[in-house]
Design an enzyme around this catalytic site. Structure first.
Site, PDB file in Angstrom:
ATOM      1  CB  ALA A   1      -9.113 -28.037   3.364  1.00 49.02           C
TER       2      ALA A   1
ATOM      3  N   GLY B   1     -14.948 -24.206   3.425  1.00 50.75           N
ATOM      4  CA  GLY B   1     -13.622 -24.737   3.156  1.00 50.75           C
ATOM      5  C   GLY B   1     -13.061 -25.512   4.328  1.00 50.75           C
ATOM      6  CB  CYS B   2     -10.340 -24.689   6.646  1.00 54.45           C
ATOM      7  SG  CYS B   2      -9.115 -24.407   5.336  1.00 54.45           S
ATOM      8  CB  VAL B   3     -15.405 -24.572   9.013  1.00 52.11           C
ATOM      9  CG1 VAL B   3     -16.519 -25.113   9.902  1.00 52.11           C
ATOM     10  CG2 VAL B   3     -14.717 -23.394   9.697  1.00 52.11           C
TER      11      VAL B   3
ATOM     12  CB  SER C   1     -11.772 -29.042  10.412  1.00 53.12           C
ATOM     13  OG  SER C   1     -10.646 -28.437   9.810  1.00 53.12           O
TER      14      SER C   1
END
Length: 211
Positions: free
Chosen positions: A123, A152-154, A157
């Protein structure tokens, strides 16, 4: 902010009322904005065309201001041998097996020659990649973050950006999710604890100030 819940907002403000400063060396991080979320035939389709338009504007402004741009994508060896439990948990990640057209960047959001593309399997854009080192080599202290998916990935990160010492500024309209509820709730929580959530207009103004 979660709409219609003043008690919740007041409760959070009482505990989480700090703010991060925009640094001197920003970069734009566009997380996983690929065809898997734009193709209606994809199991990951998310209806994020409005967010795509915002990213096109954001990218153009970053380039005009000479701001470094980093794209991420997701790439797995066929069968997901390098995807671990994440690949097992989400079968739709097969869309990112190497060679799949769903893993491509859309025609209107393509990296230019010399811009960084970070391929990842999990992720966070930082986990298992060299992103931290790349940013430090460029002298970056702040990340404007856009992309998919917000929850999720935002989110992953942005959290890792904070933990690696890069001030995360998440651009609201340039992120997207499968449903507005996880999108809005995630942005609320990011603003409270881990990031600054800003509008596209604010992001464009910040890029303009960097010229």
């Amino acid at each position: 902010m979660i709409q219609g819940d003043g008690d919740l907002s007041a409760n959070y403000t009482a505990a989480f009322d700090g703010h991060l400063e925009f640094g001197k060396q920003p970069a734009l991080l566009i997380v996983d904005f690929v065809m898997a979320y734009l193709d209606p035939a994809s199991p990951l389709y998310a209806g994020v065309e409005d967010a795509l338009d915002s990213n096109i504007r954001l990218l153009a402004a970053a380039r005009a201001a000479g701001i470094p741009v980093i794209f991420t994508n997701v790439v797995y060896e066929p069968g997901g041998a390098d995807g671990g439990l994440f690949y097992q948990k989400i079968p739709a990640l097969k869309a990112f097996d190497r060679g799949s057209p769903l893993g491509l960047f859309p025609p209107t959001l393509q990296p230019h020659e010399g811009e960084t593309v970070v391929s990842k399997q999990f992720a966070s854009a930082f986990f298992g990649t060299a992103l931290d080192e790349k940013l430090r080599d460029m002298g970056v202290d702040t990340l404007l973050i856009s992309g998919l998916s917000t929850s999720g990935c935002v989110r992953a990160s942005a959290l890792d950006a904070l933990q690696h010492g890069f001030a995360p500024f998440v651009v609201r309209e340039a992120c997207g999710d499968r449903h507005p509820t996880p999108h809005d709730n995630t942005l609320f929580d990011l603003q409270a604890k881990y990031a600054e959530v800003i509008s596209l207009a604010q992001a464009l103004d910040l890029f303009e100030s960097c010229k």
